[in-house]
Motif scaffolding. Sequence first.
Motif, PDB file in Angstrom:
ATOM      1  N   LEU A   1     -45.553 -17.026   4.915  1.00  0.00           N
ATOM      2  CA  LEU A   1     -44.365 -16.821   4.221  1.00  0.00           C
ATOM      3  C   LEU A   1     -43.485 -17.908   3.710  1.00  0.00           C
ATOM      4  CD1 LEU A   1     -43.131 -13.558   6.178  1.00  0.00           C
ATOM      5  CD2 LEU A   1     -43.855 -13.673   4.039  1.00  0.00           C
ATOM      6  N   SER A   2     -43.241 -18.864   4.639  1.00  0.00           N
ATOM      7  CA  SER A   2     -42.526 -20.005   4.382  1.00  0.00           C
ATOM      8  C   SER A   2     -42.872 -20.896   3.507  1.00  0.00           C
ATOM      9  CB  SER A   2     -41.915 -20.474   5.833  1.00  0.00           C
ATOM     10  OG  SER A   2     -41.264 -19.578   6.652  1.00  0.00           O
ATOM     11  N   PHE A   3     -44.361 -21.219   3.496  1.00  0.00           N
ATOM     12  CA  PHE A   3     -44.953 -22.003   2.856  1.00  0.00           C
ATOM     13  C   PHE A   3     -45.632 -21.527   1.532  1.00  0.00           C
ATOM     14  CE2 PHE A   3     -44.882 -24.020   6.996  1.00  0.00           C
ATOM     15  CZ  PHE A   3     -43.925 -25.067   6.785  1.00  0.00           C
TER      16      PHE A   3
ATOM     17  N   VAL B   1     -32.175 -34.228  15.756  1.00  0.00           N
ATOM     18  CA  VAL B   1     -33.375 -33.297  16.036  1.00  0.00           C
ATOM     19  C   VAL B   1     -34.176 -33.294  14.933  1.00  0.00           C
ATOM     20  CG1 VAL B   1     -34.192 -31.182  16.664  1.00  0.00           C
ATOM     21  CG2 VAL B   1     -31.998 -31.802  17.619  1.00  0.00           C
ATOM     22  N   SER B   2     -35.427 -33.693  15.006  1.00  0.00           N
ATOM     23  CA  SER B   2     -36.435 -33.458  13.751  1.00  0.00           C
ATOM     24  C   SER B   2     -37.335 -32.379  13.607  1.00  0.00           C
ATOM     25  CB  SER B   2     -37.104 -34.862  13.694  1.00  0.00           C
ATOM     26  OG  SER B   2     -38.051 -35.030  12.477  1.00  0.00           O
ATOM     27  N   VAL B   3     -37.367 -31.700  12.622  1.00  0.00           N
ATOM     28  CA  VAL B   3     -38.167 -30.447  12.407  1.00  0.00           C
ATOM     29  C   VAL B   3     -38.449 -30.483  10.707  1.00  0.00           C
ATOM     30  CG1 VAL B   3     -37.296 -28.923  14.270  1.00  0.00           C
ATOM     31  CG2 VAL B   3     -36.144 -29.012  11.952  1.00  0.00           C
ATOM     32  N   TRP B   4     -39.072 -29.636  10.252  1.00  0.00           N
ATOM     33  CA  TRP B   4     -39.755 -29.858   8.939  1.00  0.00           C
ATOM     34  C   TRP B   4     -39.662 -28.398   8.285  1.00  0.00           C
ATOM     35  CZ3 TRP B   4     -42.840 -29.964  13.113  1.00  0.00           C
ATOM     36  CH2 TRP B   4     -43.754 -29.217  13.223  1.00  0.00           C
ATOM     37  N   GLY B   5     -39.954 -28.600   6.980  1.00  0.00           N
ATOM     38  CA  GLY B   5     -40.035 -27.126   6.138  1.00  0.00           C
ATOM     39  C   GLY B   5     -38.625 -26.729   5.865  1.00  0.00           C
ATOM     40  N   LYS B   6     -38.282 -25.383   6.215  1.00  0.00           N
ATOM     41  CA  LYS B   6     -36.948 -24.963   6.256  1.00  0.00           C
ATOM     42  C   LYS B   6     -36.720 -23.716   7.528  1.00  0.00           C
ATOM     43  CE  LYS B   6     -38.686 -20.949   3.218  1.00  0.00           C
ATOM     44  NZ  LYS B   6     -38.445 -20.302   2.397  1.00  0.00           N
ATOM     45  N   ARG B   7     -35.745 -23.701   7.752  1.00  0.00           N
ATOM     46  CA  ARG B   7     -35.214 -22.731   8.858  1.00  0.00           C
ATOM     47  C   ARG B   7     -35.892 -21.293   8.717  1.00  0.00           C
ATOM     48  NH1 ARG B   7     -29.373 -21.287  11.610  1.00  0.00           N
ATOM     49  NH2 ARG B   7     -30.244 -19.968  13.299  1.00  0.00           N
ATOM     50  N   ARG B   8     -36.892 -20.917   9.720  1.00  0.00           N
ATOM     51  CA  ARG B   8     -37.485 -20.067   9.758  1.00  0.00           C
ATOM     52  C   ARG B   8     -37.786 -19.482  11.360  1.00  0.00           C
ATOM     53  NH1 ARG B   8     -39.794 -24.786   9.395  1.00  0.00           N
ATOM     54  NH2 ARG B   8     -41.999 -25.204   9.934  1.00  0.00           N
ATOM     55  N   GLU B   9     -38.631 -18.377  11.506  1.00  0.00           N
ATOM     56  CA  GLU B   9     -38.995 -17.954  13.154  1.00  0.00           C
ATOM     57  C   GLU B   9     -39.403 -19.271  13.731  1.00  0.00           C
ATOM     58  OE1 GLU B   9     -38.797 -14.505  10.265  1.00  0.00           O
ATOM     59  OE2 GLU B   9     -39.921 -16.393  10.140  1.00  0.00           O
ATOM     60  N   PHE B  10     -40.225 -19.972  13.102  1.00  0.00           N
ATOM     61  CA  PHE B  10     -40.649 -21.008  13.959  1.00  0.00           C
ATOM     62  C   PHE B  10     -39.711 -21.941  14.433  1.00  0.00           C
ATOM     63  CE2 PHE B  10     -42.609 -25.443  13.435  1.00  0.00           C
ATOM     64  CZ  PHE B  10     -43.772 -25.181  14.512  1.00  0.00           C
ATOM     65  N   THR B  11     -38.388 -21.982  13.998  1.00  0.00           N
ATOM     66  CA  THR B  11     -37.378 -22.920  14.411  1.00  0.00           C
ATOM     67  C   THR B  11     -36.297 -22.179  15.093  1.00  0.00           C
ATOM     68  OG1 THR B  11     -36.586 -23.057  12.295  1.00  0.00           O
ATOM     69  CG2 THR B  11     -38.040 -24.823  12.834  1.00  0.00           C
ATOM     70  N   GLU B  12     -36.381 -20.769  15.254  1.00  0.00           N
ATOM     71  CA  GLU B  12     -35.077 -20.198  15.898  1.00  0.00           C
ATOM     72  C   GLU B  12     -34.960 -20.556  17.048  1.00  0.00           C
ATOM     73  OE1 GLU B  12     -32.825 -18.256  14.429  1.00  0.00           O
ATOM     74  OE2 GLU B  12     -33.755 -19.039  12.650  1.00  0.00           O
TER      75      GLU B  12
END
Length: 337
Positions: free
Chosen positions: A211-213, A28-39
Motif C-alpha cells: 500500500l505505502s509504496f 531517529v532515522s526511518v524512511w518512506g512515510k508514516r505507516r503501520e511499519f513505523t507505528e
Amino acid sequence: MRKLTTTLCVAALSTAFAAEAMATEWNVSVWGKRREFTEHVHKIAELVEAKTGGEFTMNISYGGLSKNTENLDGISIGAFEMAQFCAGYHPDKNRAITVLELPFLGVETLEQERAVSRAVYAHPAVAEEMAQWNAKLLMTTPMPQYNIVGTGEPRDTLESFDGMRVRATGGIGDAFEAVGAVPTSVTATEAYQAMEAGVVDTVSFAQHAHLSFGTINEADWWTANLNPGTVNCPVVVNIDAYEMLSDEERAALDGSIEEALDYYIETYGKLLEKWDGVLDDKGVQKVVYSEEELAKFAEVAKPIHTAWIEEMGGQGLPAQELYDLVTSTLQEAKAGN
C-alpha cells in the motif's frame, strides 16, 4: 544595584542553559512515510516523552537523515541516535539476525514473529555482532509473511516461477531463486518504479508496504497463502547515546518497548482485517496455492536452511544454536496459542 541585577541575570541564564542541557533529544532515522511499519517508533517516542515529562524527546525523520540502506552506518558513527533498518539491506553486517529471514520457517502470526525475534535479539552472539556497529537492538518490527503481487498471468504453481523477475531480499530471494525465479534487491522505495517500468514482474512485500509504496496499484494478482517468509527489520540505538541516558531516561525507554510493540500489533491487525477489501477495490485476483504446491516450496527451502547453518557456522557464529533457538521458540509460541 546594577551589579546585583547583572548577577541575578547571569544566574537566571545559567539556570536556563543548565535546564536546557539536561533535556535529551534524539534524532531517529526511518524512511518512506508514516505507516503501520513505523507505528511502534512513534509510540515509543510518545511514551518516553510522557514518562519523562518532556525531558526526553525524539525527532523522527523520514529520509531526512540517511538512506534506508545506510541507517546502520549512521548509527555506527553517531550521526543519529536511533534508526530502523532491514537485515537484507546488508546481510554481511548483521549475519546473525538473518536466521530470522530464512524462508518457510513456519511463522504464522505477528505475535510468533515477535517471539522469535525477541529470543534471537537476546542471544549474546547477536548483541556482540551488533556492537561492532555501535548498535544495540532495541525492538523488532513484527511483520507478516511477504506475499507477492504480480503483473500478467498469475503464477499459481512452483514451475510457473521459472524466469519470474521478483523484487525479494534475503532468504525469500534465495527461495525464489531456487525455483528458477530471478530475484533483485531493489530497495522498498524503488520497488514501484521497478514494477511500473517492467524491470520486475513481481514484488515481495508485507501488506503495508504494497500500500505505502504503491505496488498494489500495478498488481493483477496477489499470492494469498504462499507465505515464503518475511524480512527482519530491527529498531536500534547508538550504544554511546544509550549509555549517556540517565537512569530515569533509560528506564522510560526500556520500559516502553513492550507497550509500543503491543500498539504496533494492534494497529497492523486492523490493516490485515481489511486487506481482502483492498484487493476487491483494486480488482486484484487472489492466488491460492494447493497444499501440494506449498509442500514443494517448503521442500525447496530445506537446503537453504542447511546452507545458512554451514556458512554462518564456518564464519564463527553459533549458527545451529541460533537456528534451533528460532525453531524451539516458535514451537513454544504456537503451543501457547
